[in-house]
Each structure stands twice: as C-alpha cells, then as structure tokens.
Design a protein around this motif. Structure first.
Motif, PDB file in Angstrom:
ATOM      1  N   ARG A  11       0.857  -1.187   0.000  1.00 56.35           N
ATOM      2  CA  ARG A  11       0.000   0.000   0.000  1.00 56.35           C
ATOM      3  C   ARG A  11       0.891   1.234   0.000  1.00 56.35           C
ATOM      4  NH1 ARG A  11      -5.462   0.621   1.968  1.00 56.35           N
ATOM      5  NH2 ARG A  11      -5.826   2.773   2.619  1.00 56.35           N
ATOM      6  N   VAL A  12       0.555   2.214  -0.827  1.00 62.57           N
ATOM      7  CA  VAL A  12       1.332   3.440  -0.980  1.00 62.57           C
ATOM      8  C   VAL A  12       0.578   4.608  -0.356  1.00 62.57           C
ATOM      9  CG1 VAL A  12       2.357   5.023  -2.660  1.00 62.57           C
ATOM     10  CG2 VAL A  12       2.275   2.570  -3.156  1.00 62.57           C
ATOM     11  N   THR A  13       1.301   5.423   0.411  1.00 67.49           N
ATOM     12  CA  THR A  13       0.724   6.649   0.944  1.00 67.49           C
ATOM     13  C   THR A  13       1.669   7.808   0.632  1.00 67.49           C
ATOM     14  OG1 THR A  13       1.749   6.350   3.110  1.00 67.49           O
ATOM     15  CG2 THR A  13      -0.482   5.481   2.840  1.00 67.49           C
ATOM     16  N   THR A  14       1.101   8.996   0.577  1.00 68.25           N
ATOM     17  CA  THR A  14       1.878  10.219   0.442  1.00 68.25           C
ATOM     18  C   THR A  14       1.429  11.150   1.559  1.00 68.25           C
ATOM     19  OG1 THR A  14       2.068   9.964  -1.939  1.00 68.25           O
ATOM     20  CG2 THR A  14       2.435  12.166  -1.074  1.00 68.25           C
ATOM     21  N   PHE A  15       2.353  11.519   2.414  1.00 70.33           N
ATOM     22  CA  PHE A  15       2.045  12.370   3.566  1.00 70.33           C
ATOM     23  C   PHE A  15       0.875  11.810   4.371  1.00 70.33           C
ATOM     24  CE2 PHE A  15       3.973  15.230   0.375  1.00 70.33           C
ATOM     25  CZ  PHE A  15       5.141  15.507   1.063  1.00 70.33           C
ATOM     26  N   GLY A  16       0.841  10.476   4.498  1.00 71.90           N
ATOM     27  CA  GLY A  16      -0.183   9.810   5.287  1.00 71.90           C
ATOM     28  C   GLY A  16      -1.510   9.589   4.592  1.00 71.90           C
ATOM     29  N   VAL A  17      -1.648  10.048   3.362  1.00 73.13           N
ATOM     30  CA  VAL A  17      -2.897   9.906   2.617  1.00 73.13           C
ATOM     31  C   VAL A  17      -2.785   8.688   1.688  1.00 73.13           C
ATOM     32  CG1 VAL A  17      -4.471  11.007   0.985  1.00 73.13           C
ATOM     33  CG2 VAL A  17      -3.284  12.389   2.700  1.00 73.13           C
ATOM     34  N   PRO A  18      -3.764   7.752   1.739  1.00 74.35           N
ATOM     35  CA  PRO A  18      -3.720   6.578   0.857  1.00 74.35           C
ATOM     36  C   PRO A  18      -3.730   6.974  -0.619  1.00 74.35           C
ATOM     37  CG  PRO A  18      -5.395   6.312   2.561  1.00 74.35           C
ATOM     38  CD  PRO A  18      -4.927   7.737   2.624  1.00 74.35           C
ATOM     39  N   VAL A  19      -2.827   6.371  -1.382  1.00 74.27           N
ATOM     40  CA  VAL A  19      -2.704   6.689  -2.803  1.00 74.27           C
ATOM     41  C   VAL A  19      -3.042   5.479  -3.672  1.00 74.27           C
ATOM     42  CG1 VAL A  19      -1.103   7.380  -4.633  1.00 74.27           C
ATOM     43  CG2 VAL A  19      -0.983   8.479  -2.384  1.00 74.27           C
ATOM     44  N   ALA A  20      -2.433   4.325  -3.365  1.00 73.42           N
ATOM     45  CA  ALA A  20      -2.602   3.172  -4.257  1.00 73.42           C
ATOM     46  C   ALA A  20      -2.210   1.881  -3.565  1.00 73.42           C
ATOM     47  CB  ALA A  20      -1.741   3.356  -5.511  1.00 73.42           C
ATOM     48  N   VAL A  21      -2.609   0.788  -4.192  1.00 73.35           N
ATOM     49  CA  VAL A  21      -2.112  -0.552  -3.847  1.00 73.35           C
ATOM     50  C   VAL A  21      -1.481  -1.094  -5.122  1.00 73.35           C
ATOM     51  CG1 VAL A  21      -2.708  -2.915  -3.205  1.00 73.35           C
ATOM     52  CG2 VAL A  21      -3.855  -0.989  -2.079  1.00 73.35           C
ATOM     53  N   TRP A  22      -0.249  -1.579  -4.982  1.00 78.57           N
ATOM     54  CA  TRP A  22       0.470  -2.229  -6.079  1.00 78.57           C
ATOM     55  C   TRP A  22       0.721  -3.673  -5.672  1.00 78.57           C
ATOM     56  CZ3 TRP A  22       2.227  -0.371 -10.762  1.00 78.57           C
ATOM     57  CH2 TRP A  22       2.131   1.015 -10.971  1.00 78.57           C
ATOM     58  N   GLY A  23       0.738  -4.569  -6.646  1.00 80.17           N
ATOM     59  CA  GLY A  23       1.049  -5.945  -6.298  1.00 80.17           C
ATOM     60  C   GLY A  23       1.342  -6.819  -7.499  1.00 80.17           C
TER      61      GLY A  23
END
Length: 161
Positions: A82-94
């Motif tokens: 799971r990817v976040t930027t400044f604590g905000v959810p951005v994406a899931v990669w897998g």
C-alpha cells in the motif's frame, strides 16, 4: 475519457514460481525493474506484511518519494504493498504468480488507485499531479506503460539466467 481506477498487465515467464516471486517481492530490486523507481530504502530485512519502505521515483526531471507498507507476502504466489503520500492513501500495487496449464508462470502486476473518495482523496490527486506531472485521469495509462516495461525487464532477466 473515463478515469480508470485499476490496471493490470501480465507476462508469461519460463522460470520457477519461487524465482519469479523472489524477483518481485524484494522492494530493494524495484529499481532494476521499474521505469519510475530509481531507489528504495527498506526498514527491516524480512519481507513480511507490515514491512515498510520508501520508494524514490522519477519521471523526467520530477523526483518524489512514497511511503509503502507490505500488505501481502505469500512466497511463490503473491506480493502487494500500500502506498501513501504524507499519510494519505494513494494506491495498492502488487504481483500475482500463477502456474499456467502448460507449466509456465504468468506474472501479473496490478495497481488500484485509492484516491477515489474519502479523506484526502482530492489532496492526494493534487499532490500526484504536482510531483509527477501526471494528472489523476492519466495515471492509469502511465502505469500501464510502466507495467509493460517492468514485466519485460523481469522476464528478460529471469529467462537469461
């Protein structure tokens, strides 16, 4: 054009599932495969759910980082984060590693945009455009092209060795 919230691409690789998994499940190797990622800093050694890492990315002259946390790590089968930027959810990669009927391995890379709604979605979309230069409605196509490059690099490396 309607915005895409998910993308996936696949490639068939002539290699053992364990080798394919090892190639994609070590965040430190992402710079070898991805056209955007150029470095990764990992907290910890064992790749297990909960492991966190920071990905350093580049498109042209634009450079940014993302904070990531492993959400799935099933040897020989699946790896996701799971990817976040400044604590905000951005994406899931897998990645999914599957054996085909003829015994070869299908590696599928998948992405889901988490900026659909909720707290911080508009802010995360704005940050994405500022840092990457890619508008939110163009991110899926950029990712699709990147996935194709990533999967080709993995296939080439694993089949050559």
């Amino acid at each position: 054009m309607e915005r895409q919230w998910t993308v996936e691409e696949s490639v068939v690789i002539d290699a053992a599932p364990e080798r394919v998994y090892e190639a994609v499940a070590d965040p430190r190797r992402m710079g070898e495969w991805s056209p955007e990622v150029f470095a990764v800093w990992v907290r910890g050694r064992r790749v297990v759910p909960g492991l966190s890492f920071v990905g350093f990315n580049r498109i042209g002259a634009r450079v940014w980082f993302t904070t990531c946390r492993v959400t799935e790590a099933v040897p020989g089968r699946a790896f996701a984060f799971r990817v976040t930027t400044f604590g905000v959810p951005v994406a899931v990669w897998g990645y999914r590693v599957e054996t085909t009927d003829d015994g070869s391995i299908r590696l599928t890379e998948h992405w889901e945009d988490l900026r659909q709604a909720g707290r911080g979605a508009a802010f995360a979309s704005l940050l994405g455009r500022v840092f990457t230069g890619v508008p939110a409605d163009g991110r899926a196509e950029v990712n699709r092209q990147g996935m194709r490059t990533t999967l080709t690099r993995i296939k080439t490396a694993l089949e050559a060795s």
